[in-house]
Design an enzyme around this catalytic site. Structure first.
Site: not given
Ligand code: SDX
Length: 418
Positions: A363, A306
């Site tokens: 996700d 991320h």
């Protein structure tokens, strides 16, 4: 006033710039007079180090893996409050009292119904049209049925529009899906809570019975809460920019939906499921992990890493628990989840990933959880839209909203406020 002094080594000129102190996270330098004082502009590719506003809505500490909405930890909100309470918190700065919640929720139940005329928008699209194309058009079209004037000037008018959008988006997402399948539209059921009503509109058939379990409602509700806001990401920045021209929230949210369409943003959970399916069997996981680690192979593990979180994404932690609970209670055993569990087991202990702070992000779990909820992949990103719409907030001075905890100027990747 605290300040930072910059020296221009070309001219030797020294200029003081105000330091805006945040209550949480880094302070920020107000460089609005930079060009006047030194004749320069700044360059910050991707705006990774640039705050576009002060805000009291969301705070992220990527190193600690911390996410706060109005000062509340995301885990606390997703575990102890429902999505509509969180919407109320984001809009008003405080969690609602039972009485405030009752009034807010009743209002949202009534507002679920879009004007019947909106159905003509869906009929204008072929059934195989991309759902995000249909949805962004339908949201923009809502403005045509907002019969009061659209040139809003007061907080009340804006909040009325925000409540209508939050309430109607699930109906539009369900209509988008029903149209793509050639199914009849299912009207919202005013007797069902927000997230239950959405599953009802997706699954029901006229005169038929529909089965929706509490664990499914809770899992979907948590997904909406965890996606409600995330500071200054691409879609929030798009909404802010459109709002800043004085355009109404229907136009701004439609622009945000188009920004969220991208695979690098809202479509990332679809990429996770596609990749798990491509891997196909748990026996092949090791080979793909090796490819992800190979500097000469541009293969990357979808759902890992991320830009901001260099620790476990706190939203991922909540979703993992929800997915395991759903799997156990509904007895779902799927090859895809087996592959996902194997990837997680290896990656969390492999030095390549650990040394680069590559942890599962939201996700990685949301994709497999939505599959377990029998949500078709094409609808993953529209589900994200529902959650993210929960913070259509009024572009006003953050000081007017009363955050639960002290307010702050969050880290440079700030969120918007409209
Ligand atoms: C989201 O809420 C919202 O708005 C939603 C969301 C959000 O903000 O939360 O937008 C959702 O953004 C989650 C991220 C969704 N994308 C993916 O899951 C795609 C896979 N992840 C990567 O592409 C990557 O991790 C990024 C782009 C997300 C982050 O990349 P970074 O932090 O900029 O890291 P980097 O590109 O500088 O890479 C550092 C190293 C490199 O190796 P070395 O050069 O050091 O040898 O880590 C490696 C990279 O090759 N690396 C990966 C990897 N991600 C980074 N290696 C294998 N698999 C990966 N996924």
């Amino acid at each position: 006033m605290k300040s930072v002094t910059l020296t221009d080594n070309q001219s030797g000129k020294r200029v003081e710039f105000p330091l805006l102190e945040s209550v949480l996270g880094s302070h920020v330098i107000d460089i609005s007079s930079l060009n006047k004082e030194l004749g320069y502009f700044t360059y910050d590719n991707g705006l990774g180090m640039t705050a576009s506003c002060t805000s009291t809505i969301t705070y992220i500490d990527g190193d600690k893996g911390e996410l706060l909405y109005r000062g509340y930890e995301i885990e606390e909100l997703a575990t102890n409050h429902n999505y509509l309470e969180v919407c109320y918190l984001l809009l008003n700065g405080e969690l609602p009292t039972p009485q405030e919640y009752r009034v807010f929720e009743d209002d949202m139940r009534i507002k679920r119904y879009p004007n019947e005329g909106i159905k003509k928008i869906f009929e204008a699209f072929p059934d195989k049209a991309h759902p995000m194309a249909v949805l962004s058009s339908a949201v923009s079209a809502l403005s045509a049925f907002h019969f009061q004037h659209l040139d809003i000037k007061t907080h009340q008018e804006y909040m009325e529009m925000a409540r209508r959008i939050i309430a109607k988006i699930p109906t539009l997402v369900a209509y988008t899906y029903r149209h793509s399948m050639g199914y009849p539209y299912i009207y919202p059921d005013p007797n069902r809570y927000f997230s239950e009503n959405f599953l009802y509109m997706m699954r029901a058939f006229p005169n038929g019975k529909v089965k929706i379990s509490q664990v499914e409602i809770d899992a979907l509700d948590a997904i909406f809460t965890l996606h409600a806001d995330h500071e200054q990401n691409a879609s929030t920045s798009a909404v802010r920019l459109v709002c800043s021209t004085g355009a109404h929230p229907y136009a701004a949210i439609s622009a945000g939906i188009n920004a969220l369409w991208g695979r690098a943003h809202g479509g990332a959970n679809e990429s996770v499921v596609d990749q798990l399916e491509m891997i196909g069997d748990v026996s092949k996981v090791d080979a793909f992990i090796a490819r992800a680690k190979d500097p000469n192979d541009d293969f990357r593990l979808m759902g890992f890493g991320h830009r901001v979180y260099k620790n476990f994404d706190p939203r991922a932690r909540v979703l993992k628990k929800m997915r395991d609970k759903l799997q156990a209670e509904l007895g779902i055993s799927s090859k895809i989840i087996e592959i996902a569990n194997r990837i997680e087991e290896i990656a969390l202990n492999d030095d390549y990933f650990v040394s680069r702070n590559l942890y599962p992000n939201i996700d990685f779990y949301s994709g497999t959880l939505l599959l377990a909820l029998q949500i078709p992949r094409s609808m993953f990103t529209p589900i994200f839209v529902i959650g993210r719409t929960g913070r259509v907030d009024y572009p006003m001075d953050g000081a007017k909203t009363r955050p639960k905890r002290q307010n702050h100027t969050p880290t440079p990747t700030l969120c918007g406020q409209c």
